[in-house]
Design a protein around this motif. Structure first.
Motif, PDB file in Angstrom:
ATOM      1  N   CYS A  88       7.695   6.983   1.108  1.00  0.00           N
ATOM      2  CA  CYS A  88       6.555   6.858   0.194  1.00  0.00           C
ATOM      3  C   CYS A  88       5.434   7.822   0.568  1.00  0.00           C
ATOM      4  O   CYS A  88       4.672   8.251  -0.284  1.00  0.00           O
ATOM      5  CB  CYS A  88       6.010   5.436   0.190  1.00  0.00           C
ATOM      6  SG  CYS A  88       7.198   4.229  -0.398  1.00  0.00           S
ATOM      7  N   LEU A  89       5.287   8.112   1.856  1.00  0.00           N
ATOM      8  CA  LEU A  89       4.220   9.020   2.281  1.00  0.00           C
ATOM      9  C   LEU A  89       4.785  10.390   2.634  1.00  0.00           C
ATOM     10  O   LEU A  89       4.381  11.411   2.097  1.00  0.00           O
ATOM     11  CB  LEU A  89       3.468   8.443   3.487  1.00  0.00           C
ATOM     12  CG  LEU A  89       2.849   7.055   3.326  1.00  0.00           C
ATOM     13  CD1 LEU A  89       2.004   6.709   4.551  1.00  0.00           C
ATOM     14  CD2 LEU A  89       1.994   6.969   2.077  1.00  0.00           C
ATOM     15  N   GLY A  90       5.741  10.393   3.575  1.00  0.00           N
ATOM     16  CA  GLY A  90       6.262  11.649   4.103  1.00  0.00           C
ATOM     17  C   GLY A  90       6.800  12.567   3.014  1.00  0.00           C
ATOM     18  O   GLY A  90       6.485  13.760   2.980  1.00  0.00           O
ATOM     19  N   ASP A  91       7.578  12.010   2.086  1.00  0.00           N
ATOM     20  CA  ASP A  91       8.177  12.815   1.023  1.00  0.00           C
ATOM     21  C   ASP A  91       7.118  13.556   0.202  1.00  0.00           C
ATOM     22  O   ASP A  91       7.386  14.592  -0.385  1.00  0.00           O
ATOM     23  CB  ASP A  91       8.971  11.921   0.054  1.00  0.00           C
ATOM     24  CG  ASP A  91      10.365  11.614   0.586  1.00  0.00           C
ATOM     25  OD1 ASP A  91      10.661  12.012   1.727  1.00  0.00           O
ATOM     26  OD2 ASP A  91      11.141  10.969  -0.142  1.00  0.00           O
ATOM     27  N   PHE A  92       5.929  12.997   0.122  1.00  0.00           N
ATOM     28  CA  PHE A  92       4.902  13.569  -0.748  1.00  0.00           C
ATOM     29  C   PHE A  92       3.760  14.196   0.044  1.00  0.00           C
ATOM     30  O   PHE A  92       2.728  14.547  -0.526  1.00  0.00           O
ATOM     31  CB  PHE A  92       4.375  12.496  -1.715  1.00  0.00           C
ATOM     32  CG  PHE A  92       5.455  11.891  -2.554  1.00  0.00           C
ATOM     33  CD1 PHE A  92       5.940  12.558  -3.667  1.00  0.00           C
ATOM     34  CD2 PHE A  92       6.032  10.675  -2.202  1.00  0.00           C
ATOM     35  CE1 PHE A  92       6.956  12.014  -4.428  1.00  0.00           C
ATOM     36  CE2 PHE A  92       7.048  10.123  -2.960  1.00  0.00           C
ATOM     37  CZ  PHE A  92       7.524  10.792  -4.072  1.00  0.00           C
ATOM     38  N   GLY A  93       3.936  14.265   1.348  1.00  0.00           N
ATOM     39  CA  GLY A  93       2.904  14.879   2.182  1.00  0.00           C
ATOM     40  C   GLY A  93       1.597  14.098   2.200  1.00  0.00           C
ATOM     41  O   GLY A  93       0.524  14.659   2.386  1.00  0.00           O
ATOM     42  N   ILE A  94       1.672  12.764   2.008  1.00  0.00           N
ATOM     43  CA  ILE A  94       0.452  11.950   2.049  1.00  0.00           C
ATOM     44  C   ILE A  94       0.161  11.593   3.510  1.00  0.00           C
ATOM     45  O   ILE A  94       1.005  11.017   4.188  1.00  0.00           O
ATOM     46  CB  ILE A  94       0.631  10.654   1.226  1.00  0.00           C
ATOM     47  CG1 ILE A  94       0.906  10.996  -0.242  1.00  0.00           C
ATOM     48  CG2 ILE A  94      -0.590   9.750   1.367  1.00  0.00           C
ATOM     49  CD1 ILE A  94       1.415   9.828  -1.064  1.00  0.00           C
ATOM     50  N   PRO A  95      -1.011  11.934   4.020  1.00  0.00           N
ATOM     51  CA  PRO A  95      -1.280  11.658   5.433  1.00  0.00           C
ATOM     52  C   PRO A  95      -1.497  10.168   5.723  1.00  0.00           C
ATOM     53  O   PRO A  95      -2.122   9.461   4.928  1.00  0.00           O
ATOM     54  CB  PRO A  95      -2.550  12.462   5.728  1.00  0.00           C
ATOM     55  CG  PRO A  95      -3.187  12.704   4.407  1.00  0.00           C
ATOM     56  CD  PRO A  95      -2.112  12.662   3.371  1.00  0.00           C
ATOM     57  N   GLY A  99       0.826  -1.205   0.000  1.00  0.00           N
ATOM     58  CA  GLY A  99       0.000   0.000   0.000  1.00  0.00           C
ATOM     59  C   GLY A  99       0.859   1.254   0.000  1.00  0.00           C
ATOM     60  O   GLY A  99       0.580   2.207  -0.734  1.00  0.00           O
ATOM     61  N   LEU A 100       1.918   1.247   0.813  1.00  0.00           N
ATOM     62  CA  LEU A 100       2.797   2.419   0.898  1.00  0.00           C
ATOM     63  C   LEU A 100       3.508   2.649  -0.431  1.00  0.00           C
ATOM     64  O   LEU A 100       3.591   3.770  -0.931  1.00  0.00           O
ATOM     65  CB  LEU A 100       3.821   2.228   2.017  1.00  0.00           C
ATOM     66  CG  LEU A 100       3.237   2.056   3.432  1.00  0.00           C
ATOM     67  CD1 LEU A 100       4.358   1.800   4.441  1.00  0.00           C
ATOM     68  CD2 LEU A 100       2.434   3.277   3.840  1.00  0.00           C
ATOM     69  N   ILE A 101       4.016   1.570  -1.000  1.00  0.00           N
ATOM     70  CA  ILE A 101       4.744   1.695  -2.255  1.00  0.00           C
ATOM     71  C   ILE A 101       3.807   2.166  -3.370  1.00  0.00           C
ATOM     72  O   ILE A 101       4.176   2.987  -4.206  1.00  0.00           O
ATOM     73  CB  ILE A 101       5.433   0.353  -2.581  1.00  0.00           C
ATOM     74  CG1 ILE A 101       6.672   0.231  -1.677  1.00  0.00           C
ATOM     75  CG2 ILE A 101       5.798   0.243  -4.043  1.00  0.00           C
ATOM     76  CD1 ILE A 101       7.258  -1.138  -1.598  1.00  0.00           C
ATOM     77  N   MET A 102       2.572   1.695  -3.343  1.00  0.00           N
ATOM     78  CA  MET A 102       1.619   2.141  -4.355  1.00  0.00           C
ATOM     79  C   MET A 102       1.230   3.605  -4.161  1.00  0.00           C
ATOM     80  O   MET A 102       0.909   4.297  -5.119  1.00  0.00           O
ATOM     81  CB  MET A 102       0.378   1.238  -4.370  1.00  0.00           C
ATOM     82  CG  MET A 102       0.605  -0.082  -5.061  1.00  0.00           C
ATOM     83  SD  MET A 102       1.418   0.090  -6.673  1.00  0.00           S
ATOM     84  CE  MET A 102       0.136   0.961  -7.611  1.00  0.00           C
ATOM     85  N   ALA A 103       1.243   4.079  -2.909  1.00  0.00           N
ATOM     86  CA  ALA A 103       0.939   5.494  -2.668  1.00  0.00           C
ATOM     87  C   ALA A 103       1.958   6.357  -3.409  1.00  0.00           C
ATOM     88  O   ALA A 103       1.610   7.322  -4.094  1.00  0.00           O
ATOM     89  CB  ALA A 103       0.961   5.791  -1.173  1.00  0.00           C
ATOM     90  N   LEU A 137       3.645   9.499  -8.285  1.00  0.00           N
ATOM     91  CA  LEU A 137       4.586   9.763  -9.378  1.00  0.00           C
ATOM     92  C   LEU A 137       3.884   9.729 -10.731  1.00  0.00           C
ATOM     93  O   LEU A 137       4.326  10.365 -11.685  1.00  0.00           O
ATOM     94  CB  LEU A 137       5.732   8.738  -9.366  1.00  0.00           C
ATOM     95  CG  LEU A 137       6.694   8.797  -8.175  1.00  0.00           C
ATOM     96  CD1 LEU A 137       7.800   7.761  -8.332  1.00  0.00           C
ATOM     97  CD2 LEU A 137       7.294  10.185  -8.014  1.00  0.00           C
ATOM     98  N   GLU A 138       2.791   8.986 -10.827  1.00  0.00           N
ATOM     99  CA  GLU A 138       2.075   8.899 -12.097  1.00  0.00           C
ATOM    100  C   GLU A 138       0.989   9.963 -12.203  1.00  0.00           C
ATOM    101  O   GLU A 138       0.151   9.920 -13.096  1.00  0.00           O
ATOM    102  CB  GLU A 138       1.467   7.504 -12.283  1.00  0.00           C
ATOM    103  CG  GLU A 138       2.502   6.402 -12.476  1.00  0.00           C
ATOM    104  CD  GLU A 138       3.330   6.567 -13.759  1.00  0.00           C
ATOM    105  OE1 GLU A 138       2.907   7.305 -14.666  1.00  0.00           O
ATOM    106  OE2 GLU A 138       4.413   5.955 -13.834  1.00  0.00           O
TER     107      GLU A 138
END
Lengths: 431, 126, 480
Positions: free
Chosen positions: A209-216, A175-179, A184-185
């Protein structure tokens, strides 16, 4: 050789993912001359072919590879050893002849259906993802609810996006890797929701995978309803209490057109069950001896069909071992039966293998029930060792030297994990 | 320049220590929250030149699969990941291709950042 | 497009399909209009799949009369159309002492209606026959004529048979207006105008709206939602017969259903809802279903649920079927077909046939009416030698698409040949995607075959038509 399947074999391996390929190599290197790998996909390599991220092979190849690279190297090594590898081939049944010969029934594109016999068999069918049904999420049944692995195949192999605005239930590594992958897509990942108070993925993945992109990341939160007629249009999420029951008075709606499920993996043991292999109710994989042999003589198991691993390198390690023992058995090597039972004790969800024998080194794979810190492992009264921090997300591997078991005189060896329950440490996580 | 405090989650091990980093520019003045030495090393890297491994896919024609997986041979600057992806996604590849084949040199103008195929895909059809 | 028909049937559910197929025996030009992407995707698909004996409905009602005849017609129908049908029998069980009285009343009602074989069982007999039921049960009424089918298979087969005999099917074809047209009516749709001397309103949950379009708004439909829960194969063989409680005026109750495929299903709930699209399952529904069925059979566990769905019964005011001509010339209602509508459907078709004849429709039998359709290939059910022979002859039989249910590419192709246009259409025709992984593995392959066969790109494949897209093309933005 790629595409060749002729006559009978010393060892037949069911499944051509990382486990199956390594098992075949292990068998060949242990002296089996005729080894066959049967894989249901067009190409061997299993789920690695869609895991395009790096993180594979540090143990085995001493370098960090992506999934397809790891798979390609293994296929090449198998072919170098004259192992027969067939794709687009499905094992629809397996059995034991009255003389103990193992047989598989192979349905193969362009070749009809054939029964192949062998002296030993290795089960390496991998696992499948848990689905919506397993969680009983109420609501409508629109398009747009899919497992993270299916989404991964869409994106990485088929060139499709599962949606535009994506919510993810479950913080396992897929799930994290897909986030990250979907971000990226160009998709918007609106949040990752995790039932437990801790993430089930690696810290590195939570951060990168989350933090870098600000995904909560919303811990202790779950999806309680899916909305939308033809396609998902929103979900309702709610915080959960200590009993993991959702607090419906505090639910809120999240707009999205896609819900990815990353809620766990289940070993795919239907073929094993058809064979009559005894399963462990916790791992949902076969019960195995210290040679990774199932309850049926000459039938071995390794990789995610045995228990769900979090690192591919451990799959490889375990499968090389299973293959080696299968190869030795095919070559006529007889080993004394195990005489020590492994008993999962405090804080231990499961241990594999299920039995041990004195006189050899063993690798025990175990998983904790909960995060513990500082943690220690206790093996009977024989060994006690500090582990630092343990979490259910990361499998523990523990080697038992031959001299340890020499000092053990009981029949049941209990393994405990000791330590204080640890809370979540992740800075980026929001309740 | 006055000191600034940044919070990081250490990824050196599963503990995931919350690091509180006080720094003036690239000089770390104080580090709190690390429970081992690896935290300090990680914090320094993250502060001075945070980089990430990057893999994605590119469109491929004439292969069994619609996408070819690729990776960047060395980690790319964290803050330029999206820029790097955009550049990679502009690539078009025709089968056959071998794993390891270099598809783009000097990504982001940086020597040594090459984009390579991570899967061999044979040619199918015309 | 504007075409003239003798009969235009609105609604490709089991009722419309059964009528269209019955009328296809005669020299008539018939159109069957379905608003969704495929037939049977409304209430029919979410039906419990039970062929009721009929002892629980009074013969004072139309539904009570048609159900017994409908049940009797199923043997021939199954033989002609090759959908799965098995008479497994039904038990109404007594939870309370008062229920025993109700069972005797049910038996008397059923005997009077000619329901065959009704028999009261004492607790000892019940335990012997169904050892996994609760030991608290006080007795049961056994009705051997009860059966199970997969309702969507029936609809597919009826429509295929109808089409084979000349009925013209139009899908994605909702009726937007109905206007007087000569001595009949014109049904306006996005796919053209269908003019019919008779227009049959078989629109299920939407039938009151269709009646209003015709200017014959004489009834309203109150959808009654039913939630069903499919259980893990762990419970295969748990009960051999359908297990019902004693019925209430509103519902037959929550049941244990050994489906035709052998899996156990529990449900349905019965809840009146306002929203005609409300097919959401609910946490409360699940709680109610499991709490109740565990009183019937304690070994059922909510953890066994592998999937759930909900459907809407089309309940008309008065609680009976609404069948007959209206004040609008040529407009005939076949509406309010709630339970036991599936059972009654073949009898409804005969009833409507006679009614149309009485209204002046000339029924001239076609000598070349072909009653049979070919059974769909079901590889998983074949003997190993037959499988091997098939695979040797046709390589598509050696290509496994869905491994959970062992569905081969030949069967997927066959389903497309028989009208499947969506992933759900494939699933309900072949079972691909119905197994443990719920499509996790087979969706890509099924999409690829469907896209190739329909000549569309992968991203044009839908789950069930309309806006149920599965995936978007990647790189569209990048290239733009």
């Amino acid at each position: 050789m790629l595409g060749r399947m002729e006559g009978d074999y010393d060892v037949v391996v069911v499944g051509g993912g990382p486990a199956g390929l390594a098992a075949a190599i292990g068998a060949r290197d242990a002296g089996a001359t005729r080894v066959l790998v049967v894989d249901r996909e067009d190409e061997a390599g299993g789920i690695l072919l869609q895991c395009i991220h790096a993180g594979f092979g540090l143990h085995y190849f001493k370098e960090e590879l992506t999934g397809p690279e790891y798979a390609e190297r293994f296929v090449a090594r198998a072919l170098d050893r004259d192992i027969d590898v067939v794709g687009s081939a499905y094992v629809s049944g397996a059995g034991l002849d009255s003389d103990g010969t193992r047989r598989v029934r192979v349905m193969r594109e362009g070749h009809g259906i054939r029964t192949v016999r062998s002296r030993a068999m290795v089960l390496a069918m991998g696992c499948r993802e848990r689905t919506r049904g397993a969680l009983h999420i109420p609501g409508t049944r629109p398009a747009g609810v899919l497992t993270a692995g299916l989404a991964q195949r869409f994106v990485n192999v088929m060139g499709l996006l599962p949606g535009r605005r994506v919510a993810i239930l479950g913080s396992g590594d897929i799930g994290l890797i897909m986030a990250r992958r979907l971000t990226l897509e160009g998709c918007e990942v609106v949040g990752v929701f995790e039932l437990m108070p801790f993430s089930n993925g690696l810290t590195r993945n939570v951060v990168q995978c989350l933090g870098d992109f600000g995904i909560p990341l919303h811990l202790s939160t779950t999806v309680v309803e899916i909305h939308g007629q033809d396609r998902v249009d929103k979900i309702t999420v709610a915080p959960v209490g200590a009993d993991l029951a959702p607090d419906l008075s505090r639910c809120r709606e999240v707009a999205c057109d896609t819900l990815l499920l990353s809620i766990g993996l289940v070993p795919e043991n239907e073929l094993s069950q058809g064979l009559g292999v005894e399963l462990d109710v916790v791992t949902q994989g076969p019960r195995v001896s210290s040679t990774l042999e199932t309850s049926l003589p000459g039938v071995f198991a390794c990789g995610n069909v045995l228990h769900v691993h979090d690192l591919c390198d451990y799959v490889t390690e375990e499968a090389l071992l299973a293959g080696r023992f299968a190869g030795e058995l095919a070559g006529g090597v007889k080993r004394p039966r195990d005489n020590i039972r492994v008993v999962p004790g405090d804080n231990v969800r499961y241990c594999v293998p299920h039995t041990l024998a004195p006189g050899r080194e063993h690798t025990i794979y175990l998983r904790s029930e909960r995060p513990l810190r500082p943690a220690a492992i206790r093996v009977g009264d024989l060994v006690r060792r500090k582990l630092g921090f343990v979490t259910p997300a990361e499998m523990i591997t523990f080697r038992i030297k031959p001299d340890v078991l020499d000092r053990f005189h009981g029949e049941a060896l209990r393994i405990d994990l000791l330590g204080e329950p640890a809370g979540p440490h992740l800075a980026g996580a929001e309740p | 320049m006055s000191p600034v405090t940044t919070t990081l989650t250490c990824i050196a091990c599963p503990i995931g220590c919350a690091l509180r980093l006080t720094h003036e520019g690239r000089d770390i003045v104080e580090l709190a929250g690390a429970t081992c030495d690896r935290g300090a090393k990680y914090a320094a890297e993250e502060l001075i030149d945070p980089r990430r491994q990057l893999s994605t896919t590119v469109a491929i024609e004439g292969a069994r699969s619609a996408r070819l997986p690729v990776k960047v041979t060395r980690p790319v600057p964290r803050d330029r990941v999206l820029e790097a992806v955009a550049a990679i996604h502009r690539l078009r590849v025709r089968a056959p291709v071998r794993a390891g084949e270099v598809l783009l040199e000097a990504l982001l103008g940086e020597e040594g950042l090459a984009v390579v195929a991570t899967r061999s895909l044979g040619r199918v059809g015309p | 497009m504007s075409e003239r028909y003798d009969v235009v049937v609105i609604g490709g559910g089991v009722v419309g399909a059964a009528i269209a197929r019955e009328l296809s025996r005669f020299r008539l030009r018939i159109a069957l209009l379905e608003r969704q992407a495929e037939v049977g995707f409304g209430t029919s698909k979410t039906n419990s799949g039970i062929i009721h004996p009929g002892h629980d409905t009074s013969s004072a009602t139309l539904k009570g009369r048609l159900v017994v005849r409908g049940n009797a017609l199923y043997d021939r129908l199954a033989a002609e159309l090759h959908f799965g049908f098995r008479r497994i029998g039904q038990l109404n069980v007594a939870l309370e002492p008062a229920d025993l009285v109700a069972l005797e009343r049910l038996k008397a009602q059923g005997d009077a209606k000619g329901v065959p074989g009704l028999e009261l069982w004492d607790p000892a007999r019940l335990r012997r026959e169904e050892p996994n039921l609760s030991r608290e049960l006080r007795g049961a009424l056994h009705a051997p004529s009860a059966g199970v089918i997969n309702p969507y298979e029936l609809v597919f087969a009826l429509v295929e048979s109808a089409a084979r005999n000349g009925v013209e099917l139009a899908v994605d074809c909702p009726v937007t207006a109905l206007a007087a047209d000569g001595d009949g009516l014109a049904a306006h749709t996005p796919r053209g105008v269908f003019r019919g001397r008779f227009v049959l309103n078989c629109a299920g949950v939407a039938s009151d709206r269709v009646a209003a379009l015709a200017g014959a708004a004489t009834f309203t439909i109150t959808p009654r939602k039913g939630e069903e829960y499919m259980l893990d194969k762990r419970l295969l063989g748990l009960v051999r017969r359908l297990v019902f409680p004693v019925p209430s005026p509103k519902t037959k109750g929550t049941l244990i259903i050994p489906t035709f495929d052998g899996t156990i299903m529990v449900g349905p709930t019965a809840e009146d809802v306002l929203d005609r699209d409300d097919v959401a399952t609910t946490a409360r529904g699940a709680r109610e279903v499991f709490a109740f069925v565990r009183r019937l059979c304690p070994s059922i566990d909510p953890r066994d649920a592998i999937t759930a769905f909900a459907g809407l019964r089309a309940v008309a005011d008065g609680n009976d079927f609404v069948i007959g001509p209206t004040s609008v010339r040529g407009f005939v209602n076949v509406a309010g077909i709630q339970s036991p509508g599936l059972t009654a459907a073949p009898a409804i078709a005969e009833h409507v046939r006679d009614l149309l004849a009485a209204e002046g429709l000339a029924l001239v039998a076609k000598p070349d009416f072909a009653p049979e359709v070919r059974a769909p290939a079901r590889f998983a059910h074949l003997a190993p030698e037959v499988q091997e022979a098939l695979a040797a002859r046709d390589p598509r039989f050696a290509r496994v698409v869905c491994r959970c249910e062992l569905v081969t590419e030949a069967e997927i192709d066959d389903a497309v040949d028989h009208g499947a246009r969506t992933l759900d259409g494939l699933k309900f025709r072949t079972r691909a995607g119905m197994g443990r992984c719920q499509g996790g593995f087979c969706t890509p392959r099924a999409m690829e075959i469907l896209a190739r066969r329909l000549g569309v790109p992968l991203h044009a494949v839908t789950k069930r038509g309309g806006g149920s897209w599965i995936a978007l093309p990647m790189g569209a933005e990048q290239e733009a």
